[in-house]
Structure formats: structure tokens, C-alpha cells
Enzyme design. Structure first.
Site, PDB file in Angstrom:
ATOM      1  N   ARG A  69      32.684 112.053  23.727  1.00 45.35           N
ATOM      2  CA  ARG A  69      34.140 111.819  23.701  1.00 45.35           C
ATOM      3  C   ARG A  69      34.728 111.947  22.307  1.00 45.35           C
ATOM      4  NH1 ARG A  69      32.077 108.725  27.531  1.00 45.35           N
ATOM      5  NH2 ARG A  69      31.852 106.932  26.164  1.00 45.35           N
ATOM      6  N   GLU A 106      20.104  98.783  21.728  1.00 42.01           N
ATOM      7  CA  GLU A 106      19.746  97.424  22.144  1.00 42.01           C
ATOM      8  C   GLU A 106      18.342  97.449  22.777  1.00 42.01           C
ATOM      9  OE1 GLU A 106      22.689  95.716  24.631  1.00 42.01           O
ATOM     10  OE2 GLU A 106      21.688  93.764  24.675  1.00 42.01           O
TER      11      GLU A 106
HETATM   12  P1  AMP Z   1      27.797 102.095  19.340  1.00 45.42           P
HETATM   13  O1  AMP Z   1      26.760 102.988  18.748  1.00 45.42           O
HETATM   14  O2  AMP Z   1      27.240 100.837  19.918  1.00 45.42           O
HETATM   15  O3  AMP Z   1      28.940 101.833  18.358  1.00 45.42           O
HETATM   16  O4  AMP Z   1      28.416 102.853  20.601  1.00 45.42           O
HETATM   17  C1  AMP Z   1      29.429 103.780  20.449  1.00 45.42           C
HETATM   18  C2  AMP Z   1      29.253 104.925  21.392  1.00 45.42           C
HETATM   19  O5  AMP Z   1      28.971 104.506  22.712  1.00 45.42           O
HETATM   20  C3  AMP Z   1      30.520 105.748  21.449  1.00 45.42           C
HETATM   21  O6  AMP Z   1      30.155 107.124  21.447  1.00 45.42           O
HETATM   22  C4  AMP Z   1      31.181 105.330  22.752  1.00 45.42           C
HETATM   23  O7  AMP Z   1      31.719 106.457  23.416  1.00 45.42           O
HETATM   24  C5  AMP Z   1      30.077 104.699  23.574  1.00 45.42           C
HETATM   25  N1  AMP Z   1      30.437 103.376  24.104  1.00 45.42           N
HETATM   26  C6  AMP Z   1      29.832 102.201  23.794  1.00 45.42           C
HETATM   27  N2  AMP Z   1      30.348 101.184  24.474  1.00 45.42           N
HETATM   28  C7  AMP Z   1      31.333 101.697  25.244  1.00 45.42           C
HETATM   29  C8  AMP Z   1      32.269 101.121  26.190  1.00 45.42           C
HETATM   30  N3  AMP Z   1      32.300  99.828  26.463  1.00 45.42           N
HETATM   31  N4  AMP Z   1      33.159 101.966  26.782  1.00 45.42           N
HETATM   32  C9  AMP Z   1      33.141 103.289  26.507  1.00 45.42           C
HETATM   33  N5  AMP Z   1      32.281 103.870  25.644  1.00 45.42           N
HETATM   34  C10 AMP Z   1      31.383 103.103  25.013  1.00 45.42           C
END
Ligand code: AMP
Length: 181
Positions: A69, A106
Site C-alpha cells: 500500500r 511479533e
Molecule cells: P509495522 O512494521 O508493524 O509498522 O507494520 C506496518 C506495515 O504493516 C504497513 O505496511 C501496513 O500496511 C501494515 N499494517 C500493520 N498493521 C496494520 C493495520 N492494523 N491495518 C492495516 N495495515 C497494517
């Protein structure tokens, strides 16, 4: 430059267009769906203009979009900055010589890749994704940029899930998020 004058929407108005989808893609996750934001022409332009204003006047060579995205907003921003667009993709998708970074999730781990010739030494970039959660993905993308000698001017997210404290992982870069939950 734009053909049509559209309404400028505030972050609060934009926030109302984010759709919560419980238990997607798996049980326990509250997925933040940005498609209602993207289909609204006023919202889409407000989002693009918000980030264009933030980085106005800066020299940006490439806008880095994180699969998948992150690919939606980054070419629109690159076009406005007169910069190039560079994809950071999930493992195995890029065809040419690439740099790979593996980072912890995680449960388990994941990998991201960038083409080795995508960024030159000293190139100034911004990193774009739809959402900042724990920050692992954005930190991994920044690591790839730096391995190639690029300079991260900032990171940009439509949504930040502040309670997950993703800022901690990328605090050495300026962080801009438009909507916080
Ligand atoms: P992080 O590495 O934990 O910051 O996760 C970010 C990535 O995971 C991004 O590319 C987001 O598109 C996706 N992502 C994580 N959590 C969500 C959520 N609750 N809703 C939509 N996309 C998420």
C-alpha cells in the site's frame, strides 16, 4: 497546476473515512482500510497535498514506496517533487541484483528488498507507507536505503497507530503521519 479545485479536508475529516475491518487478515487484527479515503477525490488530493507541503523546498531524488500500500501514494508524491519512484518489495519479487534486509515480526521474521542500483550515494529520499504500526517495516526500508548510501530525509504515513510506538524504531528520522489512532 491541478485541473479542478477540490475541498481541503482536515485530518479529523479524513479520519472518518478510514474503515475499521475487524479480524482481517487474521483474528485479533483491526485492519485500517484506506480504500474509502482513496476513492474520495477530495480526500486523495488532501493527503497528497499534505505531504507535498511538508517536504516543499527540499531536494528529493527518490520517493521510496513500501509494498504494497506504500505504492499507492509514493508515485503521486514523486511526481509532485519531480523525483523518481523506487519500490521496496517483499522477498523474491524484484528481478535484478538486490539488497535484502531481514527483520523481526511479533512471531517470526520477514524480509524486504531493493534493487542495488535504485539509489545512488548521497541521494536524498523519503520513505512512504500507508500505515505505521510497530515501525519494523519502515526501519527495514530505511536500513536498505542507508546500505546503498542514500540519505533518509523523512518518513511519511497516512495513518499511525500511536499506541504501538512505532516511532521508537525510526526516531532518527523525521516522522510525519496525517491521521493518528
Ligand atoms: P509495522 O512494521 O508493524 O509498522 O507494520 C506496518 C506495515 O504493516 C504497513 O505496511 C501496513 O500496511 C501494515 N499494517 C500493520 N498493521 C496494520 C493495520 N492494523 N491495518 C492495516 N495495515 C497494517
Amino acid at each position: 497546476m491541478y485541473a479542478e479545485k477540490l475541498k481541503v479536508m482536515s485530518p479529523e475529516e479524513l479520519k472518518k473515512l478510514v474503515r475499521d475491518v475487524p479480524d482481517f487478515p487474521k483474528s485479533g487484527i483491526m485492519f485500517k482500510d484506506i480504500t474509502p479515503l482513496l476513492k474520495d477525490k477530495h480526500a486523495l488530493r488532501s493527503i497528497v497535498d499534505y505531504f507535498v507541503d511538508i517536504f516543499r523546498g527540499k531536494t528529493i531524488h527518490q520517493v521510496i514506496g513500501i509494498e504494497s500500500r506504500g505504492f499507492i501514494l509514493s508515485p503521486a508524491l514523486a511526481y509532485q517533487f519531480g523525483a523518481g519512484f523506487v519500490p521496496v518489495r517483499k522477498k523474491g519479487k524484484l528481478p535484478a541484483a538486490k539488497e535484502t534486509v531481514t527483520y523481526a515480526l511479533e512471531y517470526g521474521e520477514d524480509s524486504l528488498e531493493i534493487h542495488k542500483d535504485a539509489i545512488g550515494k548521497g541521494d536524498q529520499v523519503i520513505i512512504v507507507d500507508d500505515l505505521l504500526a510497530t515501525g519494523g517495516t519502515a526501519a527495514a526500508a530505511a536500513e536498505l536505503v542507508e546500505r546503498l548510501g542514500g540519505v533518509v530525509l523523512g518518513t511519511a504515513f497516512i495513518i499511525e497507530l500511536s499506541f504501538l510506538k512505532g516511532q521508537d524504531k525510526i526516531k532518527k528520522y523525521p516522522i510525519y503521519s496525517l491521521i493518528q489512532f
